[in-house]
Design an enzyme around this catalytic site. Structure first.
Site, PDB file in Angstrom:
ATOM      1  N   HIS A 117       0.728  -1.155  -0.110  1.00 38.26           N
ATOM      2  CA  HIS A 117      -0.018   0.099   0.087  1.00 38.26           C
ATOM      3  C   HIS A 117       0.997   1.264   0.014  1.00 38.26           C
ATOM      4  O   HIS A 117       0.639   2.318  -0.749  1.00 38.26           O
ATOM      5  CB  HIS A 117      -0.961  -0.107   1.280  1.00 38.26           C
ATOM      6  CG  HIS A 117      -1.480   1.186   1.300  1.00 38.26           C
ATOM      7  ND1 HIS A 117      -2.826   1.636   0.464  1.00 38.26           N
ATOM      8  CD2 HIS A 117      -1.566   2.247   2.222  1.00 38.26           C
ATOM      9  CE1 HIS A 117      -3.100   2.852   0.845  1.00 38.26           C
ATOM     10  NE2 HIS A 117      -2.428   3.067   1.905  1.00 38.26           N
ATOM     11  N   ARG A 122     -12.780   7.267 -15.282  1.00 39.82           N
ATOM     12  CA  ARG A 122     -13.800   6.695 -14.382  1.00 39.82           C
ATOM     13  C   ARG A 122     -15.047   7.633 -14.216  1.00 39.82           C
ATOM     14  O   ARG A 122     -14.569   8.897 -13.898  1.00 39.82           O
ATOM     15  CB  ARG A 122     -13.028   6.539 -12.861  1.00 39.82           C
ATOM     16  CG  ARG A 122     -11.727   5.789 -12.750  1.00 39.82           C
ATOM     17  CD  ARG A 122     -11.244   5.550 -11.232  1.00 39.82           C
ATOM     18  NE  ARG A 122     -10.245   4.791 -11.282  1.00 39.82           N
ATOM     19  CZ  ARG A 122      -8.838   5.236 -11.231  1.00 39.82           C
ATOM     20  NH1 ARG A 122      -8.718   6.681 -11.270  1.00 39.82           N
ATOM     21  NH2 ARG A 122      -7.783   4.693 -11.145  1.00 39.82           N
ATOM     22  N   ARG A 178     -14.727   5.060 -19.621  1.00 46.05           N
ATOM     23  CA  ARG A 178     -15.043   3.681 -19.239  1.00 46.05           C
ATOM     24  C   ARG A 178     -16.488   3.856 -18.644  1.00 46.05           C
ATOM     25  O   ARG A 178     -16.693   4.625 -17.756  1.00 46.05           O
ATOM     26  CB  ARG A 178     -14.126   3.245 -17.964  1.00 46.05           C
ATOM     27  CG  ARG A 178     -14.681   1.905 -17.429  1.00 46.05           C
ATOM     28  CD  ARG A 178     -13.867   1.279 -16.246  1.00 46.05           C
ATOM     29  NE  ARG A 178     -14.136   2.102 -15.169  1.00 46.05           N
ATOM     30  CZ  ARG A 178     -13.270   1.973 -14.149  1.00 46.05           C
ATOM     31  NH1 ARG A 178     -12.236   0.987 -13.992  1.00 46.05           N
ATOM     32  NH2 ARG A 178     -13.513   2.635 -12.976  1.00 46.05           N
ATOM     33  N   GLU A 223     -10.139  -7.886 -17.930  1.00 47.40           N
ATOM     34  CA  GLU A 223      -9.913  -7.875 -16.370  1.00 47.40           C
ATOM     35  C   GLU A 223     -10.099  -9.259 -16.213  1.00 47.40           C
ATOM     36  O   GLU A 223      -9.824  -9.782 -14.984  1.00 47.40           O
ATOM     37  CB  GLU A 223     -10.754  -7.050 -15.827  1.00 47.40           C
ATOM     38  CG  GLU A 223     -10.567  -5.380 -15.987  1.00 47.40           C
ATOM     39  CD  GLU A 223     -11.465  -4.661 -15.597  1.00 47.40           C
ATOM     40  OE1 GLU A 223     -11.080  -3.983 -14.385  1.00 47.40           O
ATOM     41  OE2 GLU A 223     -12.607  -4.604 -16.130  1.00 47.40           O
ATOM     42  N   ASN A 277      -5.136  -4.846 -11.973  1.00 47.08           N
ATOM     43  CA  ASN A 277      -5.389  -5.071 -10.723  1.00 47.08           C
ATOM     44  C   ASN A 277      -6.647  -6.144 -10.651  1.00 47.08           C
ATOM     45  O   ASN A 277      -6.501  -6.925  -9.963  1.00 47.08           O
ATOM     46  CB  ASN A 277      -6.044  -3.727 -10.076  1.00 47.08           C
ATOM     47  CG  ASN A 277      -5.132  -2.582  -9.916  1.00 47.08           C
ATOM     48  OD1 ASN A 277      -4.060  -2.664 -10.699  1.00 47.08           O
ATOM     49  ND2 ASN A 277      -5.762  -1.433  -9.747  1.00 47.08           N
ATOM     50  N   ASP A 278      -7.727  -5.944 -11.525  1.00 49.57           N
ATOM     51  CA  ASP A 278      -8.616  -7.007 -11.435  1.00 49.57           C
ATOM     52  C   ASP A 278      -8.263  -8.261 -11.951  1.00 49.57           C
ATOM     53  O   ASP A 278      -8.287  -9.355 -11.826  1.00 49.57           O
ATOM     54  CB  ASP A 278      -9.968  -6.563 -12.048  1.00 49.57           C
ATOM     55  CG  ASP A 278     -10.895  -5.871 -11.077  1.00 49.57           C
ATOM     56  OD1 ASP A 278     -10.769  -6.179  -9.740  1.00 49.57           O
ATOM     57  OD2 ASP A 278     -11.565  -5.121 -11.565  1.00 49.57           O
ATOM     58  N   ARG A 283      -8.914  -8.878  -3.657  1.00 48.63           N
ATOM     59  CA  ARG A 283      -8.272  -7.351  -3.473  1.00 48.63           C
ATOM     60  C   ARG A 283      -8.505  -6.816  -2.386  1.00 48.63           C
ATOM     61  O   ARG A 283      -7.519  -5.959  -1.648  1.00 48.63           O
ATOM     62  CB  ARG A 283      -8.554  -6.419  -4.584  1.00 48.63           C
ATOM     63  CG  ARG A 283      -7.966  -6.784  -5.619  1.00 48.63           C
ATOM     64  CD  ARG A 283      -8.584  -5.872  -6.932  1.00 48.63           C
ATOM     65  NE  ARG A 283      -8.379  -4.330  -6.841  1.00 48.63           N
ATOM     66  CZ  ARG A 283      -8.800  -3.617  -7.706  1.00 48.63           C
ATOM     67  NH1 ARG A 283      -9.601  -3.737  -8.707  1.00 48.63           N
ATOM     68  NH2 ARG A 283      -8.769  -2.364  -7.330  1.00 48.63           N
ATOM     69  N   CYS A 338      -4.200   0.018 -18.047  1.00 48.43           N
ATOM     70  CA  CYS A 338      -4.615   1.194 -17.200  1.00 48.43           C
ATOM     71  C   CYS A 338      -4.547   0.807 -15.762  1.00 48.43           C
ATOM     72  O   CYS A 338      -5.309   1.369 -14.872  1.00 48.43           O
ATOM     73  CB  CYS A 338      -5.863   1.721 -17.681  1.00 48.43           C
ATOM     74  SG  CYS A 338      -7.126   0.699 -17.501  1.00 48.43           S
TER      75      CYS A 338
END
Lengths: 100, 555
Positions: B183, B285, B321, B410, B433-434, B444, B481
């Site tokens: 993190h 986003r 998106r 993803e 990430n996904d 996650r 991304c």
């Protein structure tokens, strides 16, 4: 609230674009803490909460354009809080262009 | 001597060391030896003190910080909290336990609501910690407060610790533990400040000592002891000069263009992206339009908001998106309800499929602005599972006026079907990430499996390579991304496996741009090939770090 006192009910609509969250909620709490009379707020037919509590106000999760009911034994108190909620509480007073 | 760890970023900073105080354990449930009235008084005294202190700090903070501090001051005086404390002390609990319990019930109530209320839950939790510490006469846990900027040193930092980080106050992060994907590292990259993690010897640095943190070398040094003042200043200037030396569009040393885009979620981010030299937007986003709304915004309202953002990027790519929501990131008007496994549930485009009007309105608003905008507007859907869904979305987007329509990759199923998916879209963008969460089967949001959330994993990279190869064959753009694009060396690997553009938080652009300029395409491919032989994420990272110096074409 005891039933033998006549309650004044005033309907209002949330006028803050981002709802009664963050800053608008804090403003409502500060306003209510300065009142001499007890006052409650809630949805029609739903539970009424104490608007002096930021926690309860946030949990109410009232969004822009939603109708709410303000209740107080004092008619002027109910009217003033209703008017406050209908206003644009997320707009800065005197500071331009940062209302988002 | 100096202290070495793993550097995150390529910048350096000097400042006084400030140690993060250790977290306080939850107060014990053991009954108090004092009377309930005495415990209540202890609690009320601390609540009043903390409220006054927060109000006082609000009066000297800048506008944004002031709002939060004022709200927190109201939280310490909240009648519901005070009632809760009264009730708990009456049961014979200590003041600290009573305060802890009263706040905990509010924190869980607000967390359950999610969205902006979830953020306020963190504020309540912070006030709770302050009051509990005050009652026990202990230092307040959480990020220390200082008037001057400082270097924050901690064993490790959790998201809750940094949620309330004062803007611009932390010059650098150093953690004893952690990894480049922890993190702290992600936060440092997002803020563009130097960071050194896994620096175990740093425990010898004392509070207040002036330290140099050099992320490029992964070194922490005490100024005046390990390094003299002049040498430290020279190093700082050299690091700054190297970052400034590389500007303009992203490209490799051999001239291969790798457009560097920004991930944004508001008009404010759009401005930041422009300042950082982004070549467009790889991920807009759109949730900002919906958060806190009790009903979906109208097409006109949405169109006006999009137009304003698109206008910031004339002649450049802007990739919007469509709404990415789900039980793990709820929006009040969609009434999605709780799910057993939110990450595997109705999420991303699956929400759009079940709320067609919401999706169509959004596509309509974007389509309407596309024709008039000076930007090259693209639209993409999140969490698409296969080519059938991709085709469904692309047709729908085009029918609403989209000039270019694509999907996010993803879900591993979508990567495995890369050729068929690429065939029906204008472009794809990989959400690492996904993709990592689904490939590694590790939630996650679940801290206990955080070590699996590492995009360096060769299995994740292999999926990305499949998409890269399909894109190359079809001559269509393949972007990334996710968090992975912001990590300079990993960005090189991605280019080596066929990724054609990278989109990241604006603060990370300079470091990625600088790293790409030190490679040619052959070197990037060689690095990727070497990394793919790893048996896991840690080994992959190790191989990359080891091979990089010989494979770079510029030092």
């Amino acid at each position: 609230m005891s039933d033998d006192i006549t309650m004044n009910r005033v309907e209002t609509i949330v006028g803050s674009r981002h709802g009664l969250h963050a800053r608008p909620a804090a403003r409502v709490v500060e306003f209510c803490r300065g009142l001499d009379h007890a006052v409650t707020i809630g949805r029609e037919g739903g539970p009424q909460i104490n608007p002096k509590s930021l926690a309860m106000l946030l949990a109410l999760d009232a969004n822009f354009g939603e109708s709410l009911v303000v209740e107080s034994a004092d008619p002027e108190t109910a009217a003033r809080l209703a008017e406050l909620i209908a206003g644009e509480l997320d707009r800065d007073e005197g500071v331009e262009g940062s209302d988002s | 001597m100096t202290f070495t760890g793993l550097g995150v970023g390529s910048s350096a900073a000097i400042g006084p060391a400030v140690w993060m105080p250790p977290p306080l354990p939850d107060p014990s449930e053991a009954p108090s030896s004092l009377t309930p009235a005495e415990e209540l008084e202890r609690a009320n005294l601390a609540l009043t003190d903390v409220a006054a202190e927060l109000a006082q700090r609000a009066s000297r903070a800048d506008i944004t910080g002031a709002d939060v501090l004022l709200a927190q001051s109201l939280m310490a005086r909240d009648p519901v909290i005070i009632e809760g404390v009264q009730e708990a002390t009456a049961r014979g609990l200590t003041a600290q336990r009573a305060v802890h319990e009263a706040f905990a019930s509010i924190v869980s109530l607000l967390s359950a609501l999610g969205g902006t209320q979830g953020a306020r839950a963190a504020d309540f939790a912070d006030v709770s910690r302050r009051v509990v510490a005050r009652i026990q006469g202990l230092p307040v846990p959480g990020v220390p407060e200082r008037d001057e900027p400082f270097v924050l040193i901690a064993h490790d930092l959790a998201p809750a610790d940094t949620a309330l980080l004062p803007e611009g106050r932390v010059l650098a992060f150093v953690t004893v533990e952690g990894s480049p994907t922890s993190h702290t590292a992600i936060l440092a990259r997002a803020k563009g400040v130097p960071c050194v993690v896994a620096c175990d010897a740093v425990v010898d640095v004392a509070e207040g000592e002036l330290v140099l943190v050099d992320a490029a070398a992964g070194v922490v040094a005490r100024v005046g002891e390990d390094i003299d003042e002049e040498a430290a200043a020279r190093l700082l200037a050299r690091r700054a000069a190297r970052r400034e030396a590389v500007s303009g569009p992203g490209r490799l040393a051999d001239g291969t263009a790798v457009p560097l885009y920004a991930n944004i979620g508001s008009l404010e981010d759009a401005n930041r992206a422009r300042e950082a030299g982004a070549e467009g937007v790889g991920l807009l986003r759109t949730e900002f339009l919906y958060i806190g709304a009790s009903s979906a915004p109208t097409v006109d309202q949405q169109a006006a908001e999009y137009a304003e953002i698109f206008a910031r990027f004339p002649e450049q790519v802007v990739t919007a998106r469509t709404l990415d929501s789900g039980a793990d990131k709820p929006l009040s008007f969609l009434n999605l309800g709780p799910e057993e496994n939110p990450a595997l549930g109705v999420r991303g485009m699956r929400v759009g499929k079940t709320n067609l009007q919401v999706l169509d309105d959004q596509l309509d608003a974007i389509g309407r602005v596309t024709a008039e905008s000076s930007a090259r507007v693209r639209v993409m859907a999140p969490m698409v599972a296969d080519a059938e869904e991709a085709a469904w979305f692309v047709e729908r987007a085009r029918a609403h006026g989209a000039a270019e329509a694509g999907v996010m990759v993803e879900v591993p199923a979508c990567a495995l079907a890369a050729d068929a998916v690429i065939d029906v879209v204008d472009f794809v963008s990989i959400g690492t990430n996904d993709l990592t969460q689904y490939t590694m089967a590790a939630d996650r949001q679940h801290g206990g499996v955080a070590q699996y959330q590492d995009p360096w994993h060769p299995s994740v990279l292999r999926l990305i390579a499949m998409v890269g190869e399909a894109g190359t064959r079809a001559g269509k753009p393949v972007g990334v991304c996710g968090e992975a694009a912001a990590e300079p060396l990993l960005a090189v690997v991605l280019v080596g496996i066929g990724v054609t553009s990278l989109s990241m938080t604006p603060a990370a652009l300079a470091d990625v741009r600088g790293e790409l300029a030190r490679w040619d395409l052959a070197g990037a491919r060689a690095l990727a090939a070497a990394v793919m032989t790893a048996r896991g994420a840690k080994e992959a990272r190790g191989i990359a770090t080891e091979r990089a110096p010989e494979l770079r074409v510029a030092p």
